[in-house]
Motif scaffolding. Structure first.
Motif, PDB file in Angstrom:
ATOM      1  N   SER A  11      24.136 -13.616 -12.380  1.00  0.00           N
ATOM      2  CA  SER A  11      23.172 -13.848 -11.309  1.00  0.00           C
ATOM      3  C   SER A  11      23.737 -13.405  -9.963  1.00  0.00           C
ATOM      4  CB  SER A  11      22.811 -15.337 -11.228  1.00  0.00           C
ATOM      5  OG  SER A  11      23.870 -16.074 -10.644  1.00  0.00           O
ATOM      6  N   THR A  12      22.839 -13.151  -9.023  1.00  0.00           N
ATOM      7  CA  THR A  12      23.248 -12.777  -7.675  1.00  0.00           C
ATOM      8  C   THR A  12      24.045 -13.893  -7.019  1.00  0.00           C
ATOM      9  OG1 THR A  12      21.272 -11.411  -7.477  1.00  0.00           O
ATOM     10  CG2 THR A  12      22.398 -11.977  -5.439  1.00  0.00           C
ATOM     11  N   GLY A  13      23.649 -15.133  -7.266  1.00  0.00           N
ATOM     12  CA  GLY A  13      24.283 -16.266  -6.610  1.00  0.00           C
ATOM     13  C   GLY A  13      25.468 -16.845  -7.344  1.00  0.00           C
ATOM     14  N   SER A  14      25.995 -16.145  -8.347  1.00  0.00           N
ATOM     15  CA  SER A  14      27.128 -16.685  -9.101  1.00  0.00           C
ATOM     16  C   SER A  14      28.398 -16.758  -8.266  1.00  0.00           C
ATOM     17  CB  SER A  14      27.386 -15.836 -10.349  1.00  0.00           C
ATOM     18  OG  SER A  14      27.746 -14.505  -9.986  1.00  0.00           O
ATOM     19  N   THR A  15      28.343 -16.260  -7.036  1.00  0.00           N
ATOM     20  CA  THR A  15      29.463 -16.424  -6.113  1.00  0.00           C
ATOM     21  C   THR A  15      29.807 -17.896  -5.940  1.00  0.00           C
ATOM     22  OG1 THR A  15      28.509 -14.537  -4.941  1.00  0.00           O
ATOM     23  CG2 THR A  15      30.352 -15.657  -3.880  1.00  0.00           C
ATOM     24  N   ARG A  19      18.833 -23.769  -4.124  1.00  0.00           N
ATOM     25  CA  ARG A  19      18.338 -22.549  -3.469  1.00  0.00           C
ATOM     26  C   ARG A  19      17.680 -22.993  -2.153  1.00  0.00           C
ATOM     27  NH1 ARG A  19      17.522 -18.080  -6.506  1.00  0.00           N
ATOM     28  NH2 ARG A  19      15.490 -17.617  -5.601  1.00  0.00           N
ATOM     29  N   GLU A  20      18.517 -23.191  -1.128  1.00  0.00           N
ATOM     30  CA  GLU A  20      18.056 -23.860   0.081  1.00  0.00           C
ATOM     31  C   GLU A  20      17.474 -22.917   1.126  1.00  0.00           C
ATOM     32  OE1 GLU A  20      21.057 -26.542   1.520  1.00  0.00           O
ATOM     33  OE2 GLU A  20      21.546 -27.235  -0.498  1.00  0.00           O
ATOM     34  N   ARG A  21      17.955 -21.699   1.151  1.00  0.00           N
ATOM     35  CA  ARG A  21      17.371 -20.685   2.045  1.00  0.00           C
ATOM     36  C   ARG A  21      17.342 -19.382   1.274  1.00  0.00           C
ATOM     37  NH1 ARG A  21      20.932 -20.605   5.542  1.00  0.00           N
ATOM     38  NH2 ARG A  21      21.793 -18.507   5.410  1.00  0.00           N
ATOM     39  N   VAL A  22      16.146 -18.901   0.982  1.00  0.00           N
ATOM     40  CA  VAL A  22      15.977 -17.743   0.101  1.00  0.00           C
ATOM     41  C   VAL A  22      15.401 -16.581   0.900  1.00  0.00           C
ATOM     42  CG1 VAL A  22      14.867 -16.850  -1.973  1.00  0.00           C
ATOM     43  CG2 VAL A  22      15.627 -19.242  -1.895  1.00  0.00           C
ATOM     44  N   VAL A  23      16.039 -15.426   0.801  1.00  0.00           N
ATOM     45  CA  VAL A  23      15.583 -14.203   1.463  1.00  0.00           C
ATOM     46  C   VAL A  23      15.508 -13.098   0.418  1.00  0.00           C
ATOM     47  CG1 VAL A  23      16.043 -12.485   3.250  1.00  0.00           C
ATOM     48  CG2 VAL A  23      16.651 -14.889   3.645  1.00  0.00           C
ATOM     49  N   GLY A  24      14.321 -12.545   0.204  1.00  0.00           N
ATOM     50  CA  GLY A  24      14.158 -11.475  -0.770  1.00  0.00           C
ATOM     51  C   GLY A  24      14.545 -11.889  -2.172  1.00  0.00           C
ATOM     52  N   GLY A  25      14.313 -13.151  -2.517  1.00  0.00           N
ATOM     53  CA  GLY A  25      14.649 -13.642  -3.846  1.00  0.00           C
ATOM     54  C   GLY A  25      16.097 -14.047  -4.019  1.00  0.00           C
ATOM     55  N   ILE A  26      16.926 -13.864  -2.983  1.00  0.00           N
ATOM     56  CA  ILE A  26      18.343 -14.191  -3.053  1.00  0.00           C
ATOM     57  C   ILE A  26      18.604 -15.475  -2.282  1.00  0.00           C
ATOM     58  CG2 ILE A  26      20.673 -13.445  -2.429  1.00  0.00           C
ATOM     59  CD1 ILE A  26      19.712 -10.575  -2.734  1.00  0.00           C
ATOM     60  N   ALA A  27      19.274 -16.431  -2.907  1.00  0.00           N
ATOM     61  CA  ALA A  27      19.612 -17.683  -2.235  1.00  0.00           C
ATOM     62  C   ALA A  27      20.757 -17.427  -1.265  1.00  0.00           C
ATOM     63  CB  ALA A  27      20.007 -18.740  -3.259  1.00  0.00           C
ATOM     64  N   MET A  28      20.478 -17.572   0.024  1.00  0.00           N
ATOM     65  CA  MET A  28      21.489 -17.334   1.051  1.00  0.00           C
ATOM     66  C   MET A  28      22.308 -18.587   1.354  1.00  0.00           C
ATOM     67  SD  MET A  28      20.861 -14.173   1.482  1.00  0.00           S
ATOM     68  CE  MET A  28      21.745 -13.639   2.957  1.00  0.00           C
ATOM     69  N   ARG A  29      21.796 -19.735   0.964  1.00  0.00           N
ATOM     70  CA  ARG A  29      22.538 -20.987   1.113  1.00  0.00           C
ATOM     71  C   ARG A  29      22.368 -21.788  -0.169  1.00  0.00           C
ATOM     72  NH1 ARG A  29      24.479 -24.369   5.295  1.00  0.00           N
ATOM     73  NH2 ARG A  29      24.439 -26.585   4.788  1.00  0.00           N
ATOM     74  N   SER A  30      23.492 -22.145  -0.800  1.00  0.00           N
ATOM     75  CA  SER A  30      23.457 -22.854  -2.077  1.00  0.00           C
ATOM     76  C   SER A  30      24.505 -23.953  -2.088  1.00  0.00           C
ATOM     77  CB  SER A  30      23.735 -21.904  -3.249  1.00  0.00           C
ATOM     78  OG  SER A  30      22.739 -20.920  -3.373  1.00  0.00           O
ATOM     79  N   ARG A  31      24.178 -25.011  -2.812  1.00  0.00           N
ATOM     80  CA  ARG A  31      25.132 -26.089  -3.055  1.00  0.00           C
ATOM     81  C   ARG A  31      25.288 -26.271  -4.560  1.00  0.00           C
ATOM     82  NH1 ARG A  31      25.692 -29.363   1.611  1.00  0.00           N
ATOM     83  NH2 ARG A  31      24.097 -28.871   3.181  1.00  0.00           N
ATOM     84  N   PRO A  32      26.508 -26.435  -5.037  1.00  0.00           N
ATOM     85  CA  PRO A  32      26.680 -26.768  -6.452  1.00  0.00           C
ATOM     86  C   PRO A  32      26.115 -28.152  -6.732  1.00  0.00           C
ATOM     87  CG  PRO A  32      28.772 -26.892  -5.284  1.00  0.00           C
ATOM     88  CD  PRO A  32      27.783 -26.328  -4.308  1.00  0.00           C
ATOM     89  N   THR A  85      23.901  -2.946  -6.196  1.00  0.00           N
ATOM     90  CA  THR A  85      23.105  -4.165  -6.082  1.00  0.00           C
ATOM     91  C   THR A  85      23.981  -5.316  -5.623  1.00  0.00           C
ATOM     92  OG1 THR A  85      23.523  -4.831  -8.359  1.00  0.00           O
ATOM     93  CG2 THR A  85      21.643  -3.370  -7.981  1.00  0.00           C
ATOM     94  N   GLU A  86      23.347  -6.414  -5.211  1.00  0.00           N
ATOM     95  CA  GLU A  86      24.114  -7.597  -4.834  1.00  0.00           C
ATOM     96  C   GLU A  86      24.926  -8.111  -6.021  1.00  0.00           C
ATOM     97  OE1 GLU A  86      24.464  -9.404  -1.793  1.00  0.00           O
ATOM     98  OE2 GLU A  86      23.807  -7.429  -1.137  1.00  0.00           O
ATOM     99  N   VAL A  87      24.347  -8.028  -7.224  1.00  0.00           N
ATOM    100  CA  VAL A  87      25.087  -8.440  -8.424  1.00  0.00           C
ATOM    101  C   VAL A  87      26.277  -7.508  -8.647  1.00  0.00           C
ATOM    102  CG1 VAL A  87      24.947  -8.889 -10.893  1.00  0.00           C
ATOM    103  CG2 VAL A  87      22.967  -9.340  -9.450  1.00  0.00           C
ATOM    104  N   GLY A  88      26.066  -6.210  -8.501  1.00  0.00           N
ATOM    105  CA  GLY A  88      27.150  -5.250  -8.672  1.00  0.00           C
ATOM    106  C   GLY A  88      28.284  -5.486  -7.697  1.00  0.00           C
ATOM    107  N   GLN A  89      27.936  -5.792  -6.451  1.00  0.00           N
ATOM    108  CA  GLN A  89      28.964  -6.066  -5.449  1.00  0.00           C
ATOM    109  C   GLN A  89      29.748  -7.328  -5.790  1.00  0.00           C
ATOM    110  OE1 GLN A  89      29.535  -3.855  -2.606  1.00  0.00           O
ATOM    111  NE2 GLN A  89      28.431  -2.726  -4.192  1.00  0.00           N
ATOM    112  N   GLU A  90      29.034  -8.355  -6.311  1.00  0.00           N
ATOM    113  CA  GLU A  90      29.717  -9.590  -6.697  1.00  0.00           C
ATOM    114  C   GLU A  90      30.680  -9.335  -7.863  1.00  0.00           C
ATOM    115  OE1 GLU A  90      31.145 -13.322  -7.654  1.00  0.00           O
ATOM    116  OE2 GLU A  90      30.502 -12.417  -5.771  1.00  0.00           O
ATOM    117  N   ILE A  91      30.259  -8.547  -8.853  1.00  0.00           N
ATOM    118  CA  ILE A  91      31.151  -8.233  -9.968  1.00  0.00           C
ATOM    119  C   ILE A  91      32.368  -7.459  -9.466  1.00  0.00           C
ATOM    120  CG2 ILE A  91      31.375  -6.988 -12.148  1.00  0.00           C
ATOM    121  CD1 ILE A  91      28.377  -7.543 -12.602  1.00  0.00           C
ATOM    122  N   GLY A  92      32.136  -6.527  -8.552  1.00  0.00           N
ATOM    123  CA  GLY A  92      33.253  -5.776  -7.976  1.00  0.00           C
ATOM    124  C   GLY A  92      34.257  -6.680  -7.282  1.00  0.00           C
TER     125      GLY A  92
END
Length: 430
Positions: free
Chosen positions: A268-272, A209-222, A20-27
């Motif tokens: 979260s997926t966006g915790s990057t 969550r400025e641009r969301v694709v499939g529930g995943i924020a592809m562009r984010s600002r803190p 998953t995207e979350v799994g890849q981020e943890i990796g």
């Protein structure tokens, strides 16, 4: 598992599902840590097997032998800490994993049960004033539109906006265990959080969550954590036993007030975004598992984070040496080619030999020095005479990297080995 009883050395961590995207981020967050020995597992053939050096295949969560297989894998790898990357997996493992001899990151059973159900979440925090109004009797709805979503959904899956009784009936029929609430028309944010073993909320990190694709924020600002956002996170942390990374979703109602959409006990997926700002939430969880007190040092000047799809090509070919051309391959526009450098160091990590193979007309050592490329990067440097075919210096099995098509064609015809242009370098051996 008490930390005092564990053997010294890196914490043996399992990420499931790993693809998953979350799994890849943890990796990515843990793969270079000296404190972690990383393992992955997945129930399907996906990117997890490519991204994790130690990887296993497991049955699906609803398979009759899942528990037995999962427990056996924990024992085989002597796993100490598990990161679940899907809400259903988190909820399933939470009441079981302690008896299997491992710890689930943020795995309190009650917290995971409540997080998995939006209805239970609204019941738990109904008195707060920051939960959306619920419509338990669809026939009694008088304010339109309303929101319809599955009780156990995530990431906006199954969400529908109903404008009247007819569309409400259709939306409710389309999802399992539908939940009907007031519709929130305003801005939506995600808030990454971290709680330690002392139940202290150490980190509250809102992001857009400025641009969301499939529930995943592809562009984010803190974003700054205002008083209301912080108070909501503090209230959830005070009510439930949370230890590790977790997150919540907030959206403004028609009056501009923040309302809780959902929260989750996993990363979260966006915790990057947090990791880019210096807050590595998975690594904090490992340190907290080791009962070390952690501190947060976030970089306030992080501006924006963009996500994109990545590609990873799998080459079905065993080789021991990679031959690189110099001009316009390793050395481009007066500097080292970053893609070639990345591939070279990755191949060294995999134990491959590197050979520089060139007819460069000048002084190779001077050219490499100008590009700040150490000659010792290569096991051998072969300086061919003009007109001498590169195939004469190549020994298969090998790879050949050259920007010039006639060179690749000649080597391919002579040796039948894989040959690649510079455009393929970012796809290989990531």
């Amino acid at each position: 598992m008490p930390v005092a009883a564990r053997a010294s050395g890196p914490v043996r961590v399992l990420v499931f599902p790993s693809g998953t995207e979350v799994g890849q981020e943890i990796g990515r967050a843990l793969e270079r840590s000296l404190h972690v020995q990383l393992h992955g597992a997945s129930s399907r053939d996906d990117h997890g097997a490519l991204a994790f050096a130690r990887h296993a295949r497991l049955p699906s969560l609803d398979a009759p032998d899942f528990d037995a297989r999962f427990q056996a894998l924990l024992a085989e790898w002597r796993i100490e800490l598990v990161f679940a990357t899907h809400d259903s997996v988190q909820d399933h493992l939470a009441p079981r994993i302690a008896s299997w001899g491992a710890v689930l990151a943020n795995g309190d059973p009650e917290a995971c049960r409540i997080a998995r159900s939006k209805r239970a979440t609204l019941d738990t925090f109904a008195h707060t004033g920051w939960t959306p109004r619920r419509h338990d009797d669809p026939a009694a709805v008088t304010q339109w539109p309303v929101a319809v979503k599955p009780d156990a959904g995530q990431g906006g899956q199954g969400f529908a906006r109903a404008e009247d009784a007819a569309t409400l009936a259709q939306a409710m029929a389309a999802v399992a265990q539908p939940l009907v609430t007031e519709y929130l028309p305003g801005e939506e944010i995600s808030v990454d959080c971290f709680s330690d073993r002392h139940r202290r909320l150490l980190y509250v990190g809102p992001r857009s969550r400025e641009r969301v694709v499939g529930g995943i924020a592809m562009r984010s600002r803190p974003l700054p954590a205002d008083a209301t956002v912080s108070a909501i996170a503090e209230a959830i942390n005070a009510r439930l036993v949370l230890r590790g990374p977790w997150f919540l979703q907030l959206r403004r109602d028609a009056q501009g007030r923040w309302k809780l959409l959902e929260f989750s006990c996993r990363l979260s997926t966006g915790s990057t975004v947090a990791r880019a700002a210096g807050v590595n939430l998975p690594l904090l969880a490992v340190q907290d598992f080791l009962e070390r007190d952690v501190r947060i040092l976030a970089e306030p000047r992080l501006h924006v984070l963009e996500r994109r799809l990545e590609h990873h090509a799998v080459l079905d070919y065993a080789f021991d040496t990679c031959y690189f051309d110099l001009d316009d391959t390793v050395f481009c526009n007066g500097i080292a080619n970053p893609a070639a450098m990345r591939l070279a160091y990755r191949l060294l990590e995999l134990g491959k030999r590197l050979v520089l193979l060139t007819r460069h007309p000048g002084d190779i050592a001077r050219t490499l020095a100008a590009a700040r490329i150490a000659p010792g990067l290569f096991d051998d440097i072969v300086h061919l005479r003009q007109g001498e075919p590169k195939s004469s210096a190549i020994r298969a099995p090998a790879l050949f990297i050259d920007n010039h098509f006639p060179e690749r064609l000649e080597v391919s015809r002579h040796h039948g080995i894989p040959v690649f242009d510079v455009d393929a370098l970012d796809l290989l051996y990531r």
